[in-house]
Design a protein around this motif. Structure first.
Motif, PDB file in Angstrom:
ATOM      1  N   LEU A 109       0.832  -1.211   0.000  1.00 50.03           N
ATOM      2  CA  LEU A 109       0.000   0.000   0.000  1.00 50.03           C
ATOM      3  C   LEU A 109       0.865   1.258   0.000  1.00 50.03           C
ATOM      4  CD1 LEU A 109      -2.837  -1.059   2.462  1.00 50.03           C
ATOM      5  CD2 LEU A 109      -3.122  -0.428   0.042  1.00 50.03           C
ATOM      6  N   SER A 110       1.952   1.220   0.744  1.00 54.75           N
ATOM      7  CA  SER A 110       2.879   2.349   0.765  1.00 54.75           C
ATOM      8  C   SER A 110       3.492   2.569  -0.625  1.00 54.75           C
ATOM      9  CB  SER A 110       3.973   2.097   1.808  1.00 54.75           C
ATOM     10  OG  SER A 110       4.907   3.136   1.803  1.00 54.75           O
ATOM     11  N   ASP A 111       3.888   1.471  -1.268  1.00 55.29           N
ATOM     12  CA  ASP A 111       4.423   1.561  -2.639  1.00 55.29           C
ATOM     13  C   ASP A 111       3.390   2.167  -3.575  1.00 55.29           C
ATOM     14  OD1 ASP A 111       6.660   0.209  -1.738  1.00 55.29           O
ATOM     15  OD2 ASP A 111       6.425  -1.494  -3.110  1.00 55.29           O
ATOM     16  N   MET A 112       2.176   1.675  -3.486  1.00 56.33           N
ATOM     17  CA  MET A 112       1.132   2.148  -4.395  1.00 56.33           C
ATOM     18  C   MET A 112       0.850   3.626  -4.183  1.00 56.33           C
ATOM     19  SD  MET A 112      -1.582  -0.945  -4.676  1.00 56.33           S
ATOM     20  CE  MET A 112      -1.085  -2.602  -5.022  1.00 56.33           C
ATOM     21  N   ALA A 113       0.888   4.070  -2.935  1.00 59.48           N
ATOM     22  CA  ALA A 113       0.682   5.501  -2.658  1.00 59.48           C
ATOM     23  C   ALA A 113       1.776   6.324  -3.330  1.00 59.48           C
ATOM     24  CB  ALA A 113       0.649   5.753  -1.155  1.00 59.48           C
ATOM     25  N   LYS A 114       3.019   5.859  -3.259  1.00 59.90           N
ATOM     26  CA  LYS A 114       4.132   6.574  -3.893  1.00 59.90           C
ATOM     27  C   LYS A 114       4.002   6.531  -5.414  1.00 59.90           C
ATOM     28  CE  LYS A 114       7.164   8.687  -2.678  1.00 59.90           C
ATOM     29  NZ  LYS A 114       7.336  10.172  -2.709  1.00 59.90           N
ATOM     30  N   LEU A 115       3.621   5.381  -5.959  1.00 60.40           N
ATOM     31  CA  LEU A 115       3.446   5.277  -7.408  1.00 60.40           C
ATOM     32  C   LEU A 115       2.317   6.184  -7.892  1.00 60.40           C
ATOM     33  CD1 LEU A 115       4.024   1.455  -7.789  1.00 60.40           C
ATOM     34  CD2 LEU A 115       5.321   3.233  -8.987  1.00 60.40           C
ATOM     35  N   ILE A 116       1.232   6.258  -7.131  1.00 58.97           N
ATOM     36  CA  ILE A 116       0.133   7.152  -7.497  1.00 58.97           C
ATOM     37  C   ILE A 116       0.599   8.609  -7.450  1.00 58.97           C
ATOM     38  CG2 ILE A 116      -2.130   8.033  -6.755  1.00 58.97           C
ATOM     39  CD1 ILE A 116      -2.808   5.060  -5.988  1.00 58.97           C
ATOM     40  N   GLU A 117       1.404   8.936  -6.464  1.00 54.56           N
ATOM     41  CA  GLU A 117       1.964  10.292  -6.384  1.00 54.56           C
ATOM     42  C   GLU A 117       2.808  10.590  -7.626  1.00 54.56           C
ATOM     43  OE1 GLU A 117       5.442  12.287  -3.732  1.00 54.56           O
ATOM     44  OE2 GLU A 117       3.873  11.245  -2.594  1.00 54.56           O
ATOM     45  N   LEU A 118       3.651   9.642  -8.027  1.00 51.71           N
ATOM     46  CA  LEU A 118       4.455   9.814  -9.242  1.00 51.71           C
ATOM     47  C   LEU A 118       3.554   9.929 -10.471  1.00 51.71           C
ATOM     48  CD1 LEU A 118       7.357   7.254  -8.641  1.00 51.71           C
ATOM     49  CD2 LEU A 118       7.506   9.756  -8.566  1.00 51.71           C
ATOM     50  N   GLU A 119       2.505   9.142 -10.502  1.00 51.53           N
ATOM     51  CA  GLU A 119       1.587   9.189 -11.639  1.00 51.53           C
ATOM     52  C   GLU A 119       0.909  10.548 -11.743  1.00 51.53           C
ATOM     53  OE1 GLU A 119       0.735   4.392 -11.623  1.00 51.53           O
ATOM     54  OE2 GLU A 119      -0.556   5.706 -10.437  1.00 51.53           O
ATOM     55  N   ARG A 120       0.516  11.112 -10.625  1.00 52.84           N
ATOM     56  CA  ARG A 120      -0.113  12.434 -10.662  1.00 52.84           C
ATOM     57  C   ARG A 120       0.868  13.487 -11.202  1.00 52.84           C
ATOM     58  NH1 ARG A 120      -5.049  11.745  -8.893  1.00 52.84           N
ATOM     59  NH2 ARG A 120      -5.502  10.294  -7.218  1.00 52.84           N
ATOM     60  N   GLY A 121       2.131  13.379 -10.805  1.00 51.66           N
ATOM     61  CA  GLY A 121       3.153  14.274 -11.353  1.00 51.66           C
ATOM     62  C   GLY A 121       3.357  14.063 -12.844  1.00 51.66           C
ATOM     63  N   LEU A 122       3.324  12.811 -13.267  1.00 48.78           N
ATOM     64  CA  LEU A 122       3.450  12.505 -14.694  1.00 48.78           C
ATOM     65  C   LEU A 122       2.260  13.025 -15.487  1.00 48.78           C
ATOM     66  CD1 LEU A 122       5.017   8.958 -14.753  1.00 48.78           C
ATOM     67  CD2 LEU A 122       5.599  10.806 -16.334  1.00 48.78           C
ATOM     68  N   LEU A 123       1.070  12.951 -14.908  1.00 47.12           N
ATOM     69  CA  LEU A 123      -0.115  13.467 -15.594  1.00 47.12           C
ATOM     70  C   LEU A 123       0.013  14.974 -15.823  1.00 47.12           C
ATOM     71  CD1 LEU A 123      -2.979  11.452 -13.840  1.00 47.12           C
ATOM     72  CD2 LEU A 123      -2.111  11.154 -16.177  1.00 47.12           C
ATOM     73  N   GLU A 124       0.504  15.678 -14.815  1.00 52.25           N
ATOM     74  CA  GLU A 124       0.709  17.131 -14.966  1.00 52.25           C
ATOM     75  C   GLU A 124       1.761  17.427 -16.035  1.00 52.25           C
ATOM     76  OE1 GLU A 124       1.486  19.189 -11.285  1.00 52.25           O
ATOM     77  OE2 GLU A 124      -0.192  18.175 -10.279  1.00 52.25           O
ATOM     78  N   ALA A 125       2.899  16.721 -15.947  1.00 54.62           N
ATOM     79  CA  ALA A 125       3.999  16.972 -16.889  1.00 54.62           C
ATOM     80  C   ALA A 125       3.607  16.615 -18.317  1.00 54.62           C
ATOM     81  CB  ALA A 125       5.241  16.183 -16.468  1.00 54.62           C
ATOM     82  N   SER A 126       2.926  15.493 -18.477  1.00 51.85           N
ATOM     83  CA  SER A 126       2.541  15.087 -19.835  1.00 51.85           C
ATOM     84  C   SER A 126       1.458  16.014 -20.393  1.00 51.85           C
ATOM     85  CB  SER A 126       2.098  13.619 -19.875  1.00 51.85           C
ATOM     86  OG  SER A 126       0.999  13.381 -19.029  1.00 51.85           O
ATOM     87  N   ASP A 127       0.593  16.523 -19.521  1.00 53.66           N
ATOM     88  CA  ASP A 127      -0.417  17.491 -19.956  1.00 53.66           C
ATOM     89  C   ASP A 127       0.264  18.779 -20.439  1.00 53.66           C
ATOM     90  OD1 ASP A 127      -3.185  18.308 -20.299  1.00 53.66           O
ATOM     91  OD2 ASP A 127      -2.869  19.632 -18.576  1.00 53.66           O
ATOM     92  N   GLU A 128       1.239  19.265 -19.670  1.00 56.09           N
ATOM     93  CA  GLU A 128       1.975  20.477 -20.050  1.00 56.09           C
ATOM     94  C   GLU A 128       2.709  20.304 -21.377  1.00 56.09           C
ATOM     95  OE1 GLU A 128       4.557  22.081 -17.021  1.00 56.09           O
ATOM     96  OE2 GLU A 128       2.982  21.860 -15.495  1.00 56.09           O
ATOM     97  N   ALA A 129       3.202  19.080 -21.643  1.00 55.75           N
ATOM     98  CA  ALA A 129       3.951  18.815 -22.871  1.00 55.75           C
ATOM     99  C   ALA A 129       3.034  18.484 -24.048  1.00 55.75           C
ATOM    100  CB  ALA A 129       4.933  17.665 -22.642  1.00 55.75           C
ATOM    101  N   GLY A 130       1.730  18.406 -23.794  1.00 59.82           N
ATOM    102  CA  GLY A 130       0.803  18.027 -24.856  1.00 59.82           C
ATOM    103  C   GLY A 130       0.929  16.566 -25.244  1.00 59.82           C
ATOM    104  N   ASP A 131       1.426  15.758 -24.316  1.00 64.94           N
ATOM    105  CA  ASP A 131       1.709  14.344 -24.559  1.00 64.94           C
ATOM    106  C   ASP A 131       0.514  13.497 -24.089  1.00 64.94           C
ATOM    107  OD1 ASP A 131       2.686  11.773 -24.739  1.00 64.94           O
ATOM    108  OD2 ASP A 131       4.435  12.122 -23.457  1.00 64.94           O
ATOM    109  N   ASP A 132      -0.506  13.459 -24.929  1.00 65.89           N
ATOM    110  CA  ASP A 132      -1.728  12.730 -24.586  1.00 65.89           C
ATOM    111  C   ASP A 132      -1.498  11.228 -24.470  1.00 65.89           C
ATOM    112  OD1 ASP A 132      -3.181  15.114 -24.591  1.00 65.89           O
ATOM    113  OD2 ASP A 132      -3.681  14.924 -26.715  1.00 65.89           O
ATOM    114  N   GLY A 133      -0.579  10.687 -25.255  1.00 67.01           N
ATOM    115  CA  GLY A 133      -0.290   9.248 -25.201  1.00 67.01           C
ATOM    116  C   GLY A 133       0.200   8.822 -23.833  1.00 67.01           C
ATOM    117  N   THR A 134       1.181   9.549 -23.305  1.00 67.24           N
ATOM    118  CA  THR A 134       1.688   9.233 -21.965  1.00 67.24           C
ATOM    119  C   THR A 134       0.596   9.463 -20.938  1.00 67.24           C
ATOM    120  OG1 THR A 134       3.978   9.750 -22.564  1.00 67.24           O
ATOM    121  CG2 THR A 134       3.430   9.845 -20.223  1.00 67.24           C
ATOM    122  N   ASN A 135      -0.149  10.547 -21.088  1.00 64.46           N
ATOM    123  CA  ASN A 135      -1.209  10.877 -20.146  1.00 64.46           C
ATOM    124  C   ASN A 135      -2.241   9.756 -20.067  1.00 64.46           C
ATOM    125  OD1 ASN A 135      -3.680  12.438 -19.083  1.00 64.46           O
ATOM    126  ND2 ASN A 135      -1.990  13.906 -18.860  1.00 64.46           N
TER     127      ASN A 135
END
Length: 159
Positions: A109-135
């Motif tokens: 559960l701790s791992d998943m919380a950290k992975l979800i945190e990373l995913e939320r950061g990736l969603l922001e970064a990929s949105d800013e880059a216009g990278d819908d595929g990664t998003n």
């Protein structure tokens, strides 16, 4: 291939690629932890968790492959050495031998919380880059983890 080949600007995608490689490293450590939990589970919850851990590590293995292929699609090499995984991972390795079943669930559960945190950061970064595929890819992975977080928390009697 480079980012231009899929109508993305390399400079804008670089932060996404860097985050994807960190995510890949973290996922590898999580994957190995899932395998260790699967192999070393004991006790009354053996049958339930043994199957669940196998489901999760099978999914993680496929996820790892998709992440690495996305990095390649964006024109960069994915991390492929354990030294890189350990160095860049946002989670730590653990020794699952002798762990109780609920301690294993807590660690995952701790791992998943950290992975979800990373995913939320990736969603922001990929949105800013216009990278819908990664998003789209990361959003799918996050939804899977969110559901399994709920399931494991329910199993462990957590709110």
């Amino acid at each position: 291939m480079d980012a231009k080949a899929i109508s993305l600007k390399e400079k804008e995608v670089k932060p996404v690629v860097d985050l994807l490689n960190q995510y890949l490293a973290t996922y590898h450590i999580h994957y190995q932890k899932l395998r260790g939990c699967h192999w070393n589970i004991k006790g009354q919850n053996f049958f339930t968790l043994h199957v669940k851990f196998e489901e999760l590590y099978t999914s993680a293995q496929l996820t790892i492959d998709e992440i690495a292929e996305r990095v390649l699609t964006l024109g960069k090499p994915p991390h492929s050495r354990f030294a890189d995984y350990i160095k860049e991972s946002e989670i730590e390795e653990i020794d699952t031998i002798g762990m109780s079943d609920l301690d294993m669930v807590d660690a995952l559960l701790s791992d998943m919380a950290k992975l979800i945190e990373l995913e939320r950061g990736l969603l922001e970064a990929s949105d800013e880059a216009g990278d819908d595929g990664t998003n789209d890819m990361v959003n799918r992975f996050m939804q899977f983890k969110e559901k399994n977080t709920w399931m494991l928390r329910s199993f462990a009697g957590k709110k």
